[in-house]
Motif scaffolding. Structure first.
Motif, mmCIF file in Angstrom:
data_model
loop_
_atom_site.group_PDB
_atom_site.id
_atom_site.type_symbol
_atom_site.label_atom_id
_atom_site.label_comp_id
_atom_site.label_asym_id
_atom_site.label_seq_id
_atom_site.Cartn_x
_atom_site.Cartn_y
_atom_site.Cartn_z
ATOM 1 N N SER A 35 0.839 -1.195 0.000
ATOM 2 C CA SER A 35 0.000 0.000 0.000
ATOM 3 C C SER A 35 0.876 1.247 0.000
ATOM 4 N N LYS A 36 0.766 2.024 -1.070
ATOM 5 C CA LYS A 36 1.549 3.253 -1.182
ATOM 6 C C LYS A 36 1.150 4.244 -0.090
ATOM 7 N N ILE A 37 -0.127 4.299 0.245
ATOM 8 C CA ILE A 37 -0.617 5.224 1.273
ATOM 9 C C ILE A 37 -0.015 4.883 2.624
ATOM 10 N N ASN A 38 0.048 3.600 2.974
ATOM 11 C CA ASN A 38 0.618 3.192 4.272
ATOM 12 C C ASN A 38 2.117 3.476 4.335
ATOM 13 N N LEU B 237 3.811 5.792 2.625
ATOM 14 C CA LEU B 237 4.020 7.236 2.708
ATOM 15 C C LEU B 237 3.660 7.784 4.082
ATOM 16 N N ALA B 238 2.656 7.204 4.715
ATOM 17 C CA ALA B 238 2.261 7.656 6.051
ATOM 18 C C ALA B 238 3.337 7.347 7.085
ATOM 19 N N SER B 239 4.114 6.296 6.846
ATOM 20 C CA SER B 239 5.136 5.916 7.820
ATOM 21 C C SER B 239 6.468 6.623 7.595
ATOM 22 N N ASP C 198 4.925 11.065 -8.026
ATOM 23 C CA ASP C 198 4.084 9.923 -7.662
ATOM 24 C C ASP C 198 3.704 9.200 -8.942
ATOM 25 N N SER D 36 2.157 5.778 -11.027
ATOM 26 C CA SER D 36 1.353 4.561 -10.994
ATOM 27 C C SER D 36 1.949 3.522 -11.940
ATOM 28 N N HIS E 79 4.394 1.743 -9.771
ATOM 29 C CA HIS E 79 3.894 1.565 -8.411
ATOM 30 C C HIS E 79 4.938 2.073 -7.416
#
Length: 89
Positions: free
Chosen positions: A58-61, A63-65, A73, A75, A78
């Motif tokens: 998960s790219k969102i997870n 980046l959040a970490s 960014d 696609s 990925h």
């Protein structure tokens, strides 16, 4: 078989042999070259990196970490790129 038919038959055999040779040679000629690794860089480090994620990650997870400033960014691969700060523990 008449001489006219023999000539066209020989021509068809020739073209069939040429097309077969091309079909067999195409995969050999299309193989990619080996990747080259960068072992040393004699300049100042910028802290910029390109990150390609594994399939299903998960790219969102990710980046959040990270403590990151994402500049690109993608696609297509990925992944993403940007300036990342490593926090030493």
């Amino acid at each position: 078989m008449s001489l006219g038919n023999l000539s066209s038959y020989t021509t068809m055999q020739f073209f069939a042999a040429v097309l077969t040779a091309i079909a067999l040679a195409a995969p050999i000629l299309a193989t990619p070259t080996a990747l080259r690794t960068v072992e040393k860089f004699s300049g100042e480090k910028t802290g910029k990196f390109i990150v390609e994620l594994k399939e299903g990650a998960s790219k969102i997870n990710v980046l959040a970490s990270l403590n990151a400033n994402v500049t690109h960014d993608w696609s297509l691969i990925h992944g993403f790129a940007g300036k990342y700060y490593v926090i030493a523990y």
